[in-house]
Design an enzyme around this catalytic site. Structure first.
Site, PDB file in Angstrom:
ATOM      1  N   ASP A 190       5.439   7.226   0.063  1.00 15.14           N
ATOM      2  CA  ASP A 190       5.501   6.085   0.014  1.00 15.14           C
ATOM      3  C   ASP A 190       6.795   4.801   0.263  1.00 15.14           C
ATOM      4  O   ASP A 190       6.563   4.066  -0.421  1.00 15.14           O
ATOM      5  CB  ASP A 190       3.992   6.255   0.972  1.00 15.14           C
ATOM      6  CG  ASP A 190       3.332   5.597   2.573  1.00 15.14           C
ATOM      7  OD1 ASP A 190       4.279   6.197   3.478  1.00 15.14           O
ATOM      8  OD2 ASP A 190       3.348   4.426   2.385  1.00 15.14           O
ATOM      9  N   GLU A 245      10.104   8.505   0.511  1.00  9.98           N
ATOM     10  CA  GLU A 245      10.240   8.116   2.144  1.00  9.98           C
ATOM     11  C   GLU A 245      11.653   6.948   2.085  1.00  9.98           C
ATOM     12  O   GLU A 245      10.696   5.387   1.741  1.00  9.98           O
ATOM     13  CB  GLU A 245       9.287   8.313   2.152  1.00  9.98           C
ATOM     14  CG  GLU A 245       9.706   7.895   4.314  1.00  9.98           C
ATOM     15  CD  GLU A 245       8.499   6.682   4.553  1.00  9.98           C
ATOM     16  OE1 GLU A 245       8.110   6.871   5.631  1.00  9.98           O
ATOM     17  OE2 GLU A 245       7.779   6.100   3.887  1.00  9.98           O
TER      18      GLU A 245
HETATM   19  C1  GLC Z   1       5.034   5.222   6.602  1.00  5.23           C
HETATM   20  C2  GLC Z   1       4.334   6.641   6.356  1.00  5.23           C
HETATM   21  C3  GLC Z   1       3.737   6.040   7.618  1.00  5.23           C
HETATM   22  C4  GLC Z   1       2.782   4.934   7.202  1.00  5.23           C
HETATM   23  C5  GLC Z   1       3.287   3.758   6.473  1.00  5.23           C
HETATM   24  C6  GLC Z   1       2.828   2.789   6.194  1.00  5.23           C
HETATM   25  O1  GLC Z   1       5.955   5.427   6.857  1.00  5.23           O
HETATM   26  O2  GLC Z   1       4.849   7.944   6.653  1.00  5.23           O
HETATM   27  O3  GLC Z   1       2.614   7.091   8.380  1.00  5.23           O
HETATM   28  O4  GLC Z   1       1.789   4.326   8.642  1.00  5.23           O
HETATM   29  O5  GLC Z   1       4.308   4.543   5.662  1.00  5.23           O
HETATM   30  O6  GLC Z   1       2.145   2.693   4.914  1.00  5.23           O
END
Ligand code: GLC
Length: 506
Positions: A190, A245
Site C-alpha cells: 500500500d 501500489e
Molecule cells: C491505498 C489504498 C486505499 C487507502 C490508502 C491509504 O491507496 O488502496 O484504499 O485508503 O492507500 O492507506
C-alpha cells in the site's frame, strides 16, 4: 489473473454484517470456477476501520470482525489446495492511531524515542508545519494538545511512520517474515512510493503532490527498503512476489521499482483512468508496455478496484443509452484479457455490479466522505457487499435476517452469483468463458502485441494467431479476418456491433 477480495464485503460467515476470512474460505469455489490464479486480500488486521482496515493497529493479528489467525491459516491451506495463490496487503506508510506505537508516542514527550517512530514537528502559531494536503481532504497535519503536529498523508487516524528510524524498518521486515512464514505467496504494498519524505519538509507551493523529485513520493531511499524485502522474499521457498501500489509521473520513475532486485510488479493504473475511447485505450497500452519493456517485468492491467468508481458505471455517461456501460464492460474484458501481462480483477466485476451511487449519507463510512465534509461521496459505492443468492438483502452475503455493513440495493437479485451461474448469457458466464479461453490460449501466445488497425472507433491488435478487435463506436463495423472465438455480444453476420469486442483466430 489476480482477484482482489475486499474482505469486509466478500462473504460474512458469522452474521455480524462484515465479511470475514471464513466467508472467503467457504466461497473459494467461486474463485476456482471463475478461473483466477490468485487472490489479493485487502487488510484484515486488527483495526478500528477508520479507513476500512488501511489503518492497522496490529500487523500480526486478525481483527476479530474478520476472524482469527487460525481462520487465516485455514484459508491459506484451502486456497493452496484449490490451486490458488494468496497475496496479502501490507500497509507500511502509516499505522492506525490506535497502534501501540502511536499510543506510546502520544503518552511520551516531544523529542522522545516513541515520537521518533512517527513524524512529529513543531510549528509556530496555528499553522501546520507545511502546506502538504491529506489525500482525503484537509491538511496532512494534526495538532496535539501539547502543540506538536503529526503528519498523516491520509486520515488523521493514519499517522505516517518515520522510515528514517531503523526500528521502523526492522519491524516491517519482521512483519513481512511473519506472513511469509504463514504461507502467503506475496504482498500488495500500500502507498508503496510514500514511506520516505524529503527531510526539508518544504512547502509544495504550486508543484502539486506527485511531481517527480517532489518531497513526498518516490524519494530515492524507498528503493533500499524494497531491495531488503526482495532479499527476504527470495530467501523463501516457492515463488513469492510483491506488487507495489505506485503512482508516478512517468515511466522512468515506475521502472525504478521494477529493477531486478526490487518489486516484481507495480500497478499500472492508466487503463482504469482511461475514458471509453479507441485512441485512449490504445495509447494507454502502448505507454504501459513501453514503461515495463526495459525492466522485463510483466505489465499489469486494472479496470476497477476498491478505490475507484466501478468501470461499468464509469463507461456510462449521462446521455448514453441505458445498458451501454454493461456492453462496454464486456468488451473491455476481452480487450484486457488478450493483453500480455497480469490482470487484476476487482470482486463483483464478474457479476457486472454497478457503482452504488445512491447510498444514504448516514450509511457512508469512507474517510473521504467525512474529511471533505460531504463534498466527495468517497469510495463506499464500489464496496457494497456482494450478492450471492436470494431475492433480498443480504442476498446470501450473510445469514438471513442480518444486515450488511453497507446496505445493498433492492435491484440486485438478478445480479447474484446463483442467478447468473446457470444463465449462459450472464456477465458471470461471460467472465468464466473468457478466463477459460485465455488460459487455453495463453501457452501459445507470444509476449509481443501488434497493432493491426487503429482508426476511428476501432482498435485491433494481434498476438500470434489471436486477434482482439474492439468497436468503441456506436455503429457496427466489418469484422477483421478470422474465425470468431468469443464475442461480447452476438455478431450481426460479419459485422461487429458498437460497444462490442471479439476474439478471432487467424
Ligand atoms: C491505498 C489504498 C486505499 C487507502 C490508502 C491509504 O491507496 O488502496 O484504499 O485508503 O492507500 O492507506
Amino acid at each position: 489473473m489476480v482477484y482482489e477480495v475486499y474482505v469486509r464485503s466478500f462473504a460474512d460467515s458469522d452474521g455480524d454484517g462484515d465479511g470475514d476470512l471464513k466467508g472467503i474460505t467457504a466461497r473459494l469455489g467461486h474463485l476456482r470456477d471463475l478461473g483466477v490464479d490468485a487472490l489479493w486480500l485487502t487488510p484484515f488486521y486488527r483495526s478500528p476501520l477508520a479507513d476500512g482496515g488501511y489503518d492497522v493497529a496490529d500487523y500480526r493479528d486478525v481483527d476479530p470482525r474478520f476472524g482469527t489467525l487460525d481462520d487465516f491459516d485455514a484459508l491459506v491451506a484451502a486456497a493452496h489446495e484449490q490451486g490458488l495463490r494468496l497475496i496479502v496487503d501490507i500497509v507500511p506508510n502509516h499505522t492506525s492511531d490506535q497502534h501501540a506505537w502511536f499510543q506510546e508516542a502520544l503518552a511520551s514527550p516531544p523529542g522522545s524515542p516513541a515520537r521518533e517512530r512517527y513524524i512529529f514537528r513543531d510549528s509556530p502559531g496555528d499553522r501546520p508545519p507545511n502546506d502538504w494536503p491529506s489525500a482525503f481532504g484537509g491538511p496532512a497535519w494534526t495538532r496535539l494538545p501539547d502543540g506538536q503536529w503529526y503528519l498523516h498523508l491520509y486520515a488523521s487516524e493514519q499517522p505516517d511512520l518515520n522510515w528514517r528510524n531503523p526500528e521502523v524498518r526492522a519491524e516491517f521486515e519482521s512483519i513481512v517474515r511473519f506472513w511469509l512464514d504463514r504461507g502467503v505467496d506475496g504482498f500488495r504494498i500500500d502507498v508503496a512510493a510514500g514511506l520516505f519524505k524529503d527531510e526539508s519538509f518544504t512547502d509544495l507551493g504550486d508543484r502539486g503532490r506527485r511531481v517527480v523529485n517532489g518531497p513526498i513520493y518516490s524519494r530515492p531511499e524507498v528503493h533500499e527498503v524494497y531491495r531488503d524485502w526482495r532479499r527476504i522474499l527470495d530467501s523463501y521457498p516457492g515463488d513469492r512476489m510483491a506488487i507495489g501500489e505506485v503512482w508516478t509521473d512517468g515511466p522512468e520513475e515506475l521502472a525504478q521499482y521494477l529493477r531486478p532486485d526490487e518489486l516484481h510488479q507495480v500497478f499500472q493504473f492508466d487503463l482504469q483512468l482511461a475514458p471509453w475511447s479507441a485512441p485512449a485505450f490504445r495509447d494507454v497500452v502502448t505507454a504501459a508496455l513501453a514503461a515495463v519493456a526495459p525492466t522485463g517485468s510483466a505489465p499489469t492491467w486494472v479496470l476497477s478496484s476498491h478505490d475507484s468508481v466501478r468501470h461499468l458505471t464509469r463507461y456510462e455517461q449521462s446521455g448514453d443509452l441505458p445498458g451501454v456501460g454493461y456492453a462496454r464492460a464486456r468488451a473491455a474484458l476481452l480487450f484486457l484479457l488478450a493483453l500480455p501481462g497480469s490482470a487484476y480483477l476487482y470482486q463483483g466485476e464478474e457479476l457486472g455490479l454497478p457503482e452504488v451511487t445512491d447510498l444514504p449519507d448516514d450509511a457512508r463510512r469512507d474517510p473521504v466522505w467525512f474529511r471533505s465534509e460531504g463534498a466527495e461521496k468517497g469510495r463506499d459505492g464500489c464496496r457494497v457487499p456482494l450478492p450471492w443468492s436470494g431475492k433480498s438483502e443480504p442476498y446470501g452475503f450473510g445469514r438471513e435476517g442480518t444486515r450488511p455493513w453497507l446496505p445493498q440495493p433492492e435491484r440486485w437479485a438478478s445480479l447474484s452469483v446463483e442467478e447468473q451461474k446457470s444463465d449462459p448469457t450472464s456477465m458471470l458466464s461471460f467472465y468464466r468463458m473468457a478466463l477459460e479461453l485465455r488460459r487455453e490460449l495463453l501457452p501459445e501466445l507470444p509476449d509481443e502485441l501488434e497493432w493491426l488497425e487503429s482508426s476511428g472507433t476501432m482498435v485491433v491488435y494481434g498476438r500470434g494467431d489471436l486477434v482482439c478487435a474492439v468497436n468503441f463506436g456506436e455503429n457496427p463495423v466489418r469484422l477483421p479476418k478470422g474465425r470468431p472465438l468469443l464475442t461480447s455480444v452476438p455478431l450481426y453476420g460479419d459485422l461487429l456491433p458498437g460497444n462490442a469486442a471479439v476474439w478471432l483466430k487467424v
